[in-house]
Design a protein around this motif. Sequence first.
Motif, PDB file in Angstrom:
ATOM      1  N   ALA A   1      42.144  56.812  38.543  1.00  0.00           N
ATOM      2  CA  ALA A   1      41.610  55.528  39.094  1.00  0.00           C
ATOM      3  C   ALA A   1      42.444  55.197  39.998  1.00  0.00           C
ATOM      4  CB  ALA A   1      41.836  54.619  37.683  1.00  0.00           C
ATOM      5  N   ALA A   2      43.813  55.489  40.043  1.00  0.00           N
ATOM      6  CA  ALA A   2      44.758  55.023  41.013  1.00  0.00           C
ATOM      7  C   ALA A   2      44.417  55.701  42.729  1.00  0.00           C
ATOM      8  CB  ALA A   2      46.023  55.333  40.883  1.00  0.00           C
ATOM      9  N   ARG A   3      44.027  57.081  42.460  1.00  0.00           N
ATOM     10  CA  ARG A   3      43.910  57.803  43.523  1.00  0.00           C
ATOM     11  C   ARG A   3      42.299  57.380  44.066  1.00  0.00           C
ATOM     12  NH1 ARG A   3      44.124  64.138  42.711  1.00  0.00           N
ATOM     13  NH2 ARG A   3      43.450  63.721  45.075  1.00  0.00           N
ATOM     14  N   GLY A   4      41.544  56.853  43.370  1.00  0.00           N
ATOM     15  CA  GLY A   4      40.064  56.579  43.749  1.00  0.00           C
ATOM     16  C   GLY A   4      40.046  54.983  43.958  1.00  0.00           C
ATOM     17  N   LYS A   5      41.052  54.260  43.832  1.00  0.00           N
ATOM     18  CA  LYS A   5      41.082  52.857  44.156  1.00  0.00           C
ATOM     19  C   LYS A   5      39.806  52.129  43.250  1.00  0.00           C
ATOM     20  CE  LYS A   5      41.603  50.982  47.929  1.00  0.00           C
ATOM     21  NZ  LYS A   5      43.178  50.428  47.638  1.00  0.00           N
ATOM     22  N   ASP A   6      39.870  52.799  41.980  1.00  0.00           N
ATOM     23  CA  ASP A   6      38.939  52.061  40.806  1.00  0.00           C
ATOM     24  C   ASP A   6      39.634  51.090  40.246  1.00  0.00           C
ATOM     25  OD1 ASP A   6      36.931  51.454  39.100  1.00  0.00           O
ATOM     26  OD2 ASP A   6      36.885  53.619  38.535  1.00  0.00           O
ATOM     27  N   PHE A   7      39.598  49.826  40.886  1.00  0.00           N
ATOM     28  CA  PHE A   7      40.709  48.662  40.058  1.00  0.00           C
ATOM     29  C   PHE A   7      40.416  48.332  38.577  1.00  0.00           C
ATOM     30  CE2 PHE A   7      41.294  47.495  45.052  1.00  0.00           C
ATOM     31  CZ  PHE A   7      42.167  48.188  45.076  1.00  0.00           C
TER      32      PHE A   7
ATOM     33  N   GLY B   1      35.469  44.805  32.655  1.00  0.00           N
ATOM     34  CA  GLY B   1      34.663  45.194  33.817  1.00  0.00           C
ATOM     35  C   GLY B   1      33.963  46.478  34.020  1.00  0.00           C
ATOM     36  N   GLU B   2      33.536  46.641  35.067  1.00  0.00           N
ATOM     37  CA  GLU B   2      32.664  47.836  35.420  1.00  0.00           C
ATOM     38  C   GLU B   2      33.561  48.536  36.707  1.00  0.00           C
ATOM     39  OE1 GLU B   2      28.798  48.214  38.061  1.00  0.00           O
ATOM     40  OE2 GLU B   2      28.147  47.494  35.900  1.00  0.00           O
ATOM     41  N   SER B   3      33.403  49.883  36.105  1.00  0.00           N
ATOM     42  CA  SER B   3      34.020  51.033  37.147  1.00  0.00           C
ATOM     43  C   SER B   3      33.555  51.018  38.276  1.00  0.00           C
ATOM     44  CB  SER B   3      34.140  52.224  36.352  1.00  0.00           C
ATOM     45  OG  SER B   3      34.599  53.130  37.354  1.00  0.00           O
ATOM     46  N   TYR B   4      34.270  50.892  39.595  1.00  0.00           N
ATOM     47  CA  TYR B   4      33.762  51.166  40.725  1.00  0.00           C
ATOM     48  C   TYR B   4      33.103  52.623  41.024  1.00  0.00           C
ATOM     49  CZ  TYR B   4      36.052  46.746  42.133  1.00  0.00           C
ATOM     50  OH  TYR B   4      36.652  45.518  42.127  1.00  0.00           O
TER      51      TYR B   4
ATOM     52  N   VAL C   1      38.341  49.812  49.343  1.00  0.00           N
ATOM     53  CA  VAL C   1      37.427  50.286  48.083  1.00  0.00           C
ATOM     54  C   VAL C   1      36.047  50.711  48.523  1.00  0.00           C
ATOM     55  CG1 VAL C   1      36.358  49.363  46.017  1.00  0.00           C
ATOM     56  CG2 VAL C   1      38.647  48.402  46.763  1.00  0.00           C
ATOM     57  N   GLY C   2      35.354  50.158  49.419  1.00  0.00           N
ATOM     58  CA  GLY C   2      34.083  50.427  49.560  1.00  0.00           C
ATOM     59  C   GLY C   2      34.046  51.802  50.509  1.00  0.00           C
ATOM     60  N   ARG C   3      35.065  52.055  51.271  1.00  0.00           N
ATOM     61  CA  ARG C   3      35.321  53.205  51.908  1.00  0.00           C
ATOM     62  C   ARG C   3      35.494  54.609  51.000  1.00  0.00           C
ATOM     63  NH1 ARG C   3      33.383  54.234  56.462  1.00  0.00           N
ATOM     64  NH2 ARG C   3      34.238  52.424  57.452  1.00  0.00           N
ATOM     65  N   ALA C   4      36.389  54.225  49.930  1.00  0.00           N
ATOM     66  CA  ALA C   4      36.811  55.080  49.096  1.00  0.00           C
ATOM     67  C   ALA C   4      35.532  55.681  48.385  1.00  0.00           C
ATOM     68  CB  ALA C   4      37.865  54.737  48.118  1.00  0.00           C
TER      69      ALA C   4
END
Length: 339
Positions: free
Chosen positions: A291-297, A96-99, A52-55
């Motif tokens: 969101a799936a492509r950007g790993k925005d859980f 929640g909050e979007s990454y 997630v952090g890397r994305a």
Amino acid sequence: MSTLTPTAHVADFAKTKRIVRFIGVRVLLALITLWLLSMIVFAGGQLLPGDVGRAILGPLADARAVAALNHQLGVDRPLLTQYAGWISHFLRGDMGESYAFRAPVAPFIGNALWASAKLGALAFVVVVPLGIAGGVYAALHAGRWIDRLISIGGLTATVVPEFVSSIVLILIFGVWLQWLPIEATAPADAGILTQLKHLILPVLPLVFVFFGYIARMARAGTVEALDADYTRTAILKGLPQRVVILRHVLRNALLPTITVAATQLGYMIGGLVVVETLFHYQGIGSLIYTAARGKDFPMLEAGVLTIGVIYTAANLIADALYVVLNPRLRTTDSSGDAR
């Protein structure tokens, strides 16, 4: 004053009790389904490859910065802790909050859901009457060429994937003839007619896919109702064919179509990833894909679970209508066994 006898009152109370129990069981099963879906969605998000952090920070970001961001977002916590925190907040209305956007998820979900609802509702109001009319007309002419044409044409349209029919429609009506706009999103200041014009092309692939389902259900129910004893009795009484069809045949034939139509409504709102992507439409399906492509859980999980709620609500409404309209189901117990 009521003319019902005590026995009739007891019978009506028993029927009402069975209806409430029937719907109550469906509600309980729906809640269990949503709970299982929430776990599947959460687990599926964790299985997506990448960090997630890397994305968010990019491939060249320092490892310590990536680890610090993961800790800040809480994605390094135990999975059960993450799930408990996420689902408890979701039940309280906090998605929640979007990454990716570092903003609350709910407004994004609401806007995308409204956009998909407009597209799905337009397809729904077109395909349901069209499918029912086609199925009933085919049943009334069973065995003739028009019946085979509607049945084979509907089946063919159903098995053609949306991306194939969408591309063909774009090439014909958008590129060659230039009758309709390719992009489904209309300008911000566009009127209702302009918005509808932009939605025609993305609606057509959905109509093609769902026409076959609804028409087949309507045809099968109509054929069965035409052969039923109550239809023959109505004909023997000398009732006009139009009255027999409207009052006796359609009233019973179209009950199974309610469930099919409700299921399709849920798909039309939440299962539009391909159509929305091809026509550059910012709906819930496109949002989930991004969101799936950007790993925005948070965005991914909230979007999928929202669609699950829509599916469940649509099916609950269908069950309620079905049991109210169908006298045979009003005399069943909670397990579905006829009394």
